[in-house]
Scaffold this motif. Sequence first.
Motif, mmCIF file in Angstrom:
data_model
loop_
_atom_site.group_PDB
_atom_site.id
_atom_site.type_symbol
_atom_site.label_atom_id
_atom_site.label_comp_id
_atom_site.label_asym_id
_atom_site.label_seq_id
_atom_site.Cartn_x
_atom_site.Cartn_y
_atom_site.Cartn_z
ATOM 1 N N PRO A 77 0.959 -1.168 -0.153
ATOM 2 C CA PRO A 77 -0.040 0.069 -0.083
ATOM 3 C C PRO A 77 0.784 1.477 0.031
ATOM 4 O O PRO A 77 2.147 1.276 0.586
ATOM 5 N N ASP A 78 0.385 2.346 -0.623
ATOM 6 C CA ASP A 78 1.175 3.558 -0.727
ATOM 7 C C ASP A 78 0.851 4.539 0.337
ATOM 8 O O ASP A 78 1.477 5.546 0.484
ATOM 9 N N LYS A 79 -0.006 4.003 1.295
ATOM 10 C CA LYS A 79 -0.313 4.685 2.770
ATOM 11 C C LYS A 79 -0.775 3.699 3.516
ATOM 12 O O LYS A 79 -1.483 2.581 3.343
ATOM 13 N N LEU A 80 -0.966 3.918 4.797
ATOM 14 C CA LEU A 80 -1.482 3.308 5.815
ATOM 15 C C LEU A 80 -2.710 3.809 6.109
ATOM 16 O O LEU A 80 -2.809 5.200 6.363
ATOM 17 N N GLU A 81 -3.813 3.142 6.355
ATOM 18 C CA GLU A 81 -5.230 3.544 6.538
ATOM 19 C C GLU A 81 -5.761 3.483 8.188
ATOM 20 O O GLU A 81 -5.153 2.163 8.964
ATOM 21 N N ASN A 82 -6.224 4.035 8.805
ATOM 22 C CA ASN A 82 -6.679 3.968 10.290
ATOM 23 C C ASN A 82 -7.852 2.721 10.334
ATOM 24 O O ASN A 82 -7.660 1.639 10.772
ATOM 25 N N SER A 83 -8.761 2.634 9.278
ATOM 26 C CA SER A 83 -9.445 1.471 8.975
ATOM 27 C C SER A 83 -8.906 0.473 8.402
ATOM 28 O O SER A 83 -8.321 0.492 7.316
ATOM 29 N N GLY A 84 -8.886 -0.654 9.284
ATOM 30 C CA GLY A 84 -8.082 -2.061 8.803
ATOM 31 C C GLY A 84 -6.778 -1.917 8.781
ATOM 32 O O GLY A 84 -6.098 -2.364 7.959
ATOM 33 N N PHE A 85 -6.102 -1.168 9.615
ATOM 34 C CA PHE A 85 -4.697 -0.787 9.777
ATOM 35 C C PHE A 85 -3.797 -2.237 9.796
ATOM 36 O O PHE A 85 -2.983 -2.466 9.082
ATOM 37 N N ARG A 86 -4.480 -3.425 10.245
ATOM 38 C CA ARG A 86 -3.767 -4.788 10.398
ATOM 39 C C ARG A 86 -3.697 -5.244 9.037
ATOM 40 O O ARG A 86 -2.656 -5.906 8.952
ATOM 41 N N ILE A 87 -4.708 -5.007 8.235
ATOM 42 C CA ILE A 87 -4.707 -5.555 6.985
ATOM 43 C C ILE A 87 -3.555 -4.675 6.021
ATOM 44 O O ILE A 87 -2.954 -5.237 5.392
ATOM 45 N N ASN A 88 -3.820 -3.394 6.371
ATOM 46 C CA ASN A 88 -2.615 -2.531 5.591
ATOM 47 C C ASN A 88 -1.277 -2.896 6.145
ATOM 48 O O ASN A 88 -0.404 -2.941 5.017
ATOM 49 N N PHE A 89 -1.122 -3.229 7.414
ATOM 50 C CA PHE A 89 0.375 -3.399 7.940
ATOM 51 C C PHE A 89 0.825 -4.710 7.151
ATOM 52 O O PHE A 89 1.965 -5.040 6.535
ATOM 53 N N THR A 90 -0.063 -5.722 7.108
ATOM 54 C CA THR A 90 0.144 -7.068 6.563
ATOM 55 C C THR A 90 0.637 -6.935 5.153
ATOM 56 O O THR A 90 1.406 -7.634 4.825
ATOM 57 N N GLU A 91 -0.273 -6.265 4.375
ATOM 58 C CA GLU A 91 0.044 -6.065 3.041
ATOM 59 C C GLU A 91 1.445 -5.320 2.947
ATOM 60 O O GLU A 91 2.221 -5.727 1.840
ATOM 61 N N ALA A 92 1.612 -4.490 3.760
ATOM 62 C CA ALA A 92 3.138 -3.777 3.410
ATOM 63 C C ALA A 92 4.180 -4.617 3.891
ATOM 64 O O ALA A 92 5.211 -4.766 2.775
ATOM 65 N N ILE A 93 4.116 -5.456 4.866
ATOM 66 C CA ILE A 93 5.073 -6.298 5.195
ATOM 67 C C ILE A 93 5.398 -7.544 3.940
ATOM 68 O O ILE A 93 6.338 -7.569 3.802
ATOM 69 N N CYS A 94 4.304 -8.016 3.644
ATOM 70 C CA CYS A 94 4.107 -9.083 2.710
ATOM 71 C C CYS A 94 4.817 -8.501 1.399
ATOM 72 O O CYS A 94 5.681 -9.158 0.742
ATOM 73 N N ASN A 95 4.479 -7.484 1.029
ATOM 74 C CA ASN A 95 5.203 -6.548 -0.217
ATOM 75 C C ASN A 95 6.584 -6.522 -0.298
ATOM 76 O O ASN A 95 7.473 -6.595 -1.203
ATOM 77 N N PHE A 96 6.840 -5.950 0.964
ATOM 78 C CA PHE A 96 8.385 -5.723 1.153
ATOM 79 C C PHE A 96 8.841 -7.079 1.162
ATOM 80 O O PHE A 96 10.235 -6.959 0.591
ATOM 81 N N ALA A 97 8.667 -8.070 1.810
ATOM 82 C CA ALA A 97 9.204 -9.442 1.809
ATOM 83 C C ALA A 97 9.395 -9.703 0.344
ATOM 84 O O ALA A 97 10.536 -10.348 -0.247
ATOM 85 N N GLN A 98 8.408 -9.489 -0.438
ATOM 86 C CA GLN A 98 8.642 -9.766 -1.958
ATOM 87 C C GLN A 98 9.555 -9.153 -2.761
ATOM 88 O O GLN A 98 10.152 -9.567 -3.409
ATOM 89 N N LEU A 99 9.692 -7.871 -2.305
ATOM 90 C CA LEU A 99 10.384 -6.843 -2.909
ATOM 91 C C LEU A 99 11.891 -7.159 -2.625
ATOM 92 O O LEU A 99 12.667 -6.944 -3.613
ATOM 93 N N ILE A 100 12.194 -7.556 -1.530
ATOM 94 C CA ILE A 100 13.740 -7.914 -1.267
ATOM 95 C C ILE A 100 13.905 -9.365 -1.512
ATOM 96 O O ILE A 100 14.946 -10.015 -0.949
ATOM 97 N N ASN A 101 12.992 -10.311 -1.870
ATOM 98 C CA ASN A 101 12.924 -11.594 -2.509
ATOM 99 C C ASN A 101 13.142 -12.619 -1.215
ATOM 100 O O ASN A 101 14.217 -13.441 -1.099
ATOM 101 N N ILE A 102 12.419 -12.661 -0.117
ATOM 102 C CA ILE A 102 12.307 -13.433 1.015
ATOM 103 C C ILE A 102 11.614 -14.738 0.476
ATOM 104 O O ILE A 102 10.464 -14.489 -0.084
ATOM 105 N N LYS A 103 12.410 -15.847 0.585
ATOM 106 C CA LYS A 103 11.547 -17.112 0.194
ATOM 107 C C LYS A 103 10.729 -17.817 1.372
ATOM 108 O O LYS A 103 9.867 -18.572 1.185
ATOM 109 N N THR A 104 11.226 -17.706 2.420
ATOM 110 C CA THR A 104 10.672 -18.229 3.780
ATOM 111 C C THR A 104 9.253 -17.828 3.881
ATOM 112 O O THR A 104 9.131 -16.444 3.894
ATOM 113 N N PRO A 105 8.305 -18.410 4.135
ATOM 114 C CA PRO A 105 7.124 -18.089 4.541
ATOM 115 C C PRO A 105 7.104 -17.239 5.458
ATOM 116 O O PRO A 105 7.599 -17.378 6.630
ATOM 117 N N ILE A 106 6.243 -16.015 5.500
ATOM 118 C CA ILE A 106 6.118 -14.984 6.697
ATOM 119 C C ILE A 106 4.636 -14.742 6.527
ATOM 120 O O ILE A 106 3.856 -14.662 5.807
#
Length: 178
Positions: A139-168
């Motif tokens: 996500p290009d910003k974090l939202e108050n509404s559903g912030f846990r989902i937003n945080f999860t998306e940010a962490i997962c997409n960052f893991a993909q960006l830096i090429n982590i193969k271990t499931p997170i």
Amino acid sequence: MLTTSQTEYLLSLSKYVVDKDGNKIDGITIDIDAVYDHRILLQAIDADTEYDFLLRVWRSKKYTLSLTLHVQDNESKDCITRIDYGAPHTNPNKILDVLPKKFHPFAGCIIQEPHIHYNIDGYKIASWALPLSEAKFSPDKLENSGFRINFTEAICNFAQLINIKTPITVNVPTKLFT
């Protein structure tokens, strides 16, 4: 100091989560409610070199919508890349010939919105940043509404960006009542 091409190479390497002894871990859970500063050891091995990295997922205790995703070379401590949600950044004023054109409009700008840091030859490590909206990171910003989902998306997409193969897995507490 890391060059642009070294940074790109390090980002491209497949990375695995390891324990303090260097043993691969099958998977990892990030508890965004209980721990505010996760430090996760990563390892990548190419044809003849072993690389160790530190992934840091930091969430402000005071400000729920502040998140920093940072990966660094564990030996030199140089930043490979970093995403900041909730912290401003000032780009350098000087435009060198090696600076990609996409950064030119942001020279000397204070970026108040979420942004991603880059290593550009001729500049200090991670001194340049682009707004996430320009970098096409979601996500290009974090939202108050559903912030846990937003945080999860940010962490997962960052893991993909830096090429982590271990499931997170990022814990998302389930609602007792709907």
